[in-house]
Enzyme design. Structure first.
Site, short mmCIF file in Angstrom:
data_model
loop_
_atom_site.label_atom_id
_atom_site.label_comp_id
_atom_site.label_asym_id
_atom_site.label_seq_id
_atom_site.Cartn_x
_atom_site.Cartn_y
_atom_site.Cartn_z
N TRP A 1 0.84 -1.21 0.00
CA TRP A 1 0.00 0.00 0.00
C TRP A 1 0.87 1.26 0.00
O TRP A 1 0.54 2.26 -0.62
CB TRP A 1 -0.89 -0.01 1.26
CG TRP A 1 -1.72 1.24 1.42
CD1 TRP A 1 -2.98 1.46 0.94
CD2 TRP A 1 -1.35 2.44 2.12
NE1 TRP A 1 -3.41 2.72 1.29
CE2 TRP A 1 -2.42 3.34 2.02
CE3 TRP A 1 -0.22 2.84 2.83
CZ2 TRP A 1 -2.42 4.62 2.58
CZ3 TRP A 1 -0.20 4.12 3.39
CH2 TRP A 1 -1.29 4.98 3.26
N HIS A 2 2.04 1.15 0.69
CA HIS A 2 2.89 2.33 0.82
C HIS A 2 3.55 2.73 -0.50
O HIS A 2 3.89 3.90 -0.68
CB HIS A 2 3.97 2.11 1.88
CG HIS A 2 3.45 2.26 3.27
ND1 HIS A 2 2.86 1.21 3.93
CD2 HIS A 2 3.40 3.31 4.10
CE1 HIS A 2 2.48 1.63 5.13
NE2 HIS A 2 2.78 2.90 5.25
N GLY A 3 3.77 1.80 -1.37
CA GLY A 3 4.39 2.20 -2.63
C GLY A 3 4.69 1.03 -3.52
O GLY A 3 4.79 -0.12 -3.07
#
Lengths: 337, 485
Positions: free
Chosen positions: B325-327
């Site tokens: 989700w973060h990247g």
């Protein structure tokens, strides 16, 4: 709700007052190390000097006080107040400061014909580009913007840049650390800026790293001098330019202010500046200003300044060129006399 | 628009005054003002991407209405799938397309096949992961009948775009935030004062702590292959404080700003570096995201029910997805995986719910055992942060490898090459210590300045002192790290 807003406003006011304290203590040109040190030197020198050259590196590296003084049999005592990267707005403020400073013995001021615009983005966020910006300058800038012939979008853009600057300066945003550093760190004497009466020579065989890099870049570009000469020729040969009435008025007011105090004020155009500077200079032409302009930039009259022999880099003269320039300036000044 | 910008300093009071003095009588008009202000806030960065938020809002609003109208389970499921496909589709295209294209090409190349997928020059819309998850939570809750679908379009649009938390959270649940848009808001002096304090504390964490640490972190991570030992450890520790100051600072500003407008947002950080184990850390770090994944991924997968293998699968799934989700980078996936590895022993030993209350709840100082536990947990998270910060997994491995080499890596010389004096680093350490002390004292409260009972002159001295510290550091201020997610 009202209690909340009162509290916030009071806190803001209190904060605003506290944040002003360093400004009251700081000297007027604290954010420009060269001006600051040179003015300190002037204070210590009392009334030793009576003629001052103000401007950018073109002045700092181009006007030799000793050479200038030699042309006037001891009547003139010159100090070079040039500082690399100084802005037109800042230089106008410095000229006013000199005029208002009664302890100095000011007879002549030569100010590099300034462009009254804010610095480019990069410089504007730096201390050097903004420390001097106050309410007077803000109102001056806004008048200039709204009286100009720019489009609405351009005016809005400039308004927002100036507004940002005045708010940031009012609250010392981004310069608070510099203020404290200035106040609490031991200041060097800065004697090097006052050596040679403020002039800094550029020698072609320099060993200084920064100067060397500029010199190398200049030598690598064989066409740069021709380009600069051609652009200057084109601008000075063009018969008509639209007038910037607001700047004309400002310059005329400065001349009047100088005359009131028996100070002779001249706007000097130096050679090898960027095209935009000469274009702006052509827009501030009036009968009154013309009598106070010394044009040393015209290639038709001063072709030597555009020769490699007298150049250090694309925008500056070497020491030999500076001698030539200083003498030329003295000659023009004598003619006016 | 950034919180740490002059534009926001002008924007906030203008919206505040309009909200409470001009439009205070009608809740609908107030909601319209919030939507307009939020779109201006977002559009300041790039107005073209407003279309994504508006489209996403329309879709989920419409699907919610449709879900409310039908009892047919197949149709309800279809509507839910449409929402998931559209929202995750946007995320997939804007955030993950290039990652998948590159990774698939690499995979094919590793088995001797050549593939050349065109990667697209896609600009990642700021905050897309935050508002997408927020709208998805609404549709899922309506589908699960945990929430009545809203018919108030302005309330819904305000819920999706509410400017304090639009670009970096907290990721609100519709159940908590949406009903707040239905009711008349009344100005609450104490709540507003607390909001201002929380904003001030948030700016301190972002501009003073995070941005000061960033000066060192950026250069140490950039030169990590040449460095060793102590300086790399210092880089990892400073990054831990940078990311905490940056993200929890943003959350504090967001929550405080929302309070000024009469809204309560969920807590996002609860002093995570005082955690005694990894499970506690994850209950205290980015709470809105962790609980989102728990509610919408972990529990539907079976949670802690079922056999050990099933539990392991669920833990890995939630941590890997959280990392992703973060990247769109393998570094985030490895970061998630590493945290899963930290967590699993606790889950197997059933110690993951040992530390539910804050440390030293009844005493002023922690015990020796607690100090030891806090330090171990902190160092483990620092190790994981290296993957989070490094540009690639390879770089992270080199960083960690070099971190365990002996020597200070020419520490003094290096600090000098940064053109920073030794005093500067001591100053940064002092500021971090100040943060730790204040947060330790306030650990039973929501934020560092909540409910301070000092005499007014002393309180105001603290406010002005903190503001001066913020101003002192403002020049080096940068964008929030979590904007990129």
């Amino acid at each position: 709700m009202k209690k909340f807003i009162r509290k916030i406003l009071f806190l803001l006011l209190l904060f605003f007052v506290i944040i002003q304290i360093p400004k009251w203590v700081l000297p007027p040109f604290w954010g420009n190390e060269i001006y600051d040190k040179k003015l300190n030197h002037l204070k210590e020198s009392g009334q030793k000097y009576n003629t001052f050259f103000i401007g950018t590196s073109r002045v700092n590296n181009g006007i030799i006080p000793k050479t200038f003084d030699a042309e006037f049999n001891g009547n003139i005592k010159t100090f070079n107040l040039g500082a690399p990267g100084s802005s037109g707005l800042e230089n106008i403020e410095l000229a006013k400061y000199l005029m208002e400073h009664k302890t100095l013995n000011v007879k002549n001021i030569f100010i590099e014909l300034p462009s009254l615009e804010l610095h480019g983005d990069e410089n504007r966020v730096s201390l050097r580009g903004r420390y001097y910006y106050d309410l007077n300058m803000y109102s001056f800038s806004l008048k200039k913007i709204f009286k100009s012939s720019k489009t609405f979008k351009e005016k809005y853009q400039l308004w927002s840049e100036h507004t940002r600057l005045i708010i940031e300066n009012a609250f010392s945003i981004s310069i608070f650390d510099d203020m404290l550093k200035y106040l609490f760190s031991s200041q060097s004497s800065g004697q090097q800026f006052a050596n040679n009466k403020g002039y800094r020579a550029l020698y072609i065989n320099t060993k200084k790293e920064n100067d060397l890099a500029r010199r190398k870049a200049f030598l690598a570009d064989k066409t740069i001098l021709t380009k600069r000469r051609k652009s200057a020729e084109r601008i000075f040969n063009q018969a008509k330019y639209p007038k910037d009435e607001f700047v004309i008025k400002t310059f005329e007011q400065l001349i009047d202010k100088a005359e009131e105090q028996n100070i002779r004020l001249y706007f000097v155009l130096y050679p090898k500046a960027a095209e935009a500077i000469y274009e702006k200079s052509r827009q501030v032409s009036s009968k009154k200003i013309k009598a106070h302009v010394i044009n040393l930039a015209s290639p038709k009259k001063y072709d030597d300044f555009y020769k490699k022999e007298y150049s250090f880099d694309r925008a500056h003269l070497n020491h030999k060129g500076a001698k030539l320039l200083t003498k030329a300036c003295a000659r023009e000044f004598k003619k006016i006399k | 628009m950034l919180f740490n910008s002059l534009e926001f300093c002008l924007f906030l009071p203008i919206v505040f005054l309009l909200y409470w003095f001009v439009f205070q009588k009608d809740v609908k008009i107030q909601n319209i003002l919030i939507v307009a202000a939020s779109y201006l806030f977002y559009g300041w960065w790039d107005w073209r991407f407003l279309s994504l938020i508006i489209f996403s809002s329309f879709i989920d609003y419409g699907l919610g209405v449709q879900l409310g109208k039908t009892e047919n389970q197949r149709r309800r499921k279809l509507l839910l799938w449409i929402s998931m496909l559209i929202n995750l589709g946007f995320l997939g295209v804007f955030k993950y397309y290039n990652f998948f294209a590159d990774s698939f090409a690499d995979l094919l190349q590793s088995v001797g096949m050549n593939a050349d997928f065109a990667t697209l020059n896609i600009l990642l819309p700021v905050g897309i992961s935050f508002y997408t998850f927020q709208t998805m939570s609404y549709t899922i809750d309506v589908y699960r009948r945990k929430l009545e679908p809203t018919k108030d379009i302005f309330a819904f649009f305000a819920f999706v775009s509410f400017f304090p938390q639009l670009v970096a959270g907290p990721i609100e649940r519709a159940k908590n935030l949406l009903p707040q848009f239905y009711t008349q808001r009344h100005f609450d002096h104490d709540k507003a004062v607390d909001g201002m304090r929380q904003i001030l504390w948030g700016f301190f964490k972002k501009i003073v702590i995070a941005d000061s640490c960033a000066v060192y972190v950026n250069v140490i991570f950039a030169d990590s292959a040449e460095l060793s030992g102590g300086i790399l450890l210092l880089g990892a520790i400073l990054f831990a404080f940078q990311i905490y100051g940056d993200f929890s600072g943003y959350s504090d500003i967001a929550i405080g700003t929302a309070r000024l407008f009469g809204f309560n947002l969920m807590r996002n950080f609860a002093y995570p570096y005082f955690s005694r184990d990894i499970a506690e850390f994850w209950r205290r770090w980015h709470i809105s995201l962790s609980s989102w994944f728990k509610d919408y991924v972990y529990i539907p997968l079976g949670g802690s029910r079922g056999g050990k293998l099933m539990q392991l699968r669920n833990v890995f799934a939630i941590f890997l997805i959280s990392g992703f989700w973060h990247g769109a980078n393998w570094t985030f996936i490895v970061w998630g995986g590493l945290n899963a590895l930290y967590f699993i022993p606790q889950m197997l030993l059933k110690t993951n719910r040992n530390n539910l209350a804050i440390v030293a709840q009844e005493s002023a100082l922690p015990s020796i055992k607690e100090i030891f536990q806090i330090l171990i947990t902190f160092l483990l998270t620092c190790l994981a942060w290296v993957f989070f910060r490094a540009p690639s997994v390879k770089d992270a491995l080199i960083y960690i490898g070099n971190m365990f080499t002996v020597g200070d890596g020419g520490f003094q010389t290096y600090i000098r090459t940064l053109k920073l004096s030794g005093n500067h680093l001591i100053g940064v350490a002092g500021l971090i210590l100040l943060l730790i002390i204040v947060e330790w004292i306030q650990r039973r409260k929501e934020h560092g300045l909540e409910d301070i009972k000092w005499p007014q002159p002393l309180r105001w001295t603290v406010y002005i002192g903190l503001t001066m510290l913020i101003l002192y550091h403002f020049g080096d201020s940068s964008q929030f790290i979590y904007f990129q997610f």
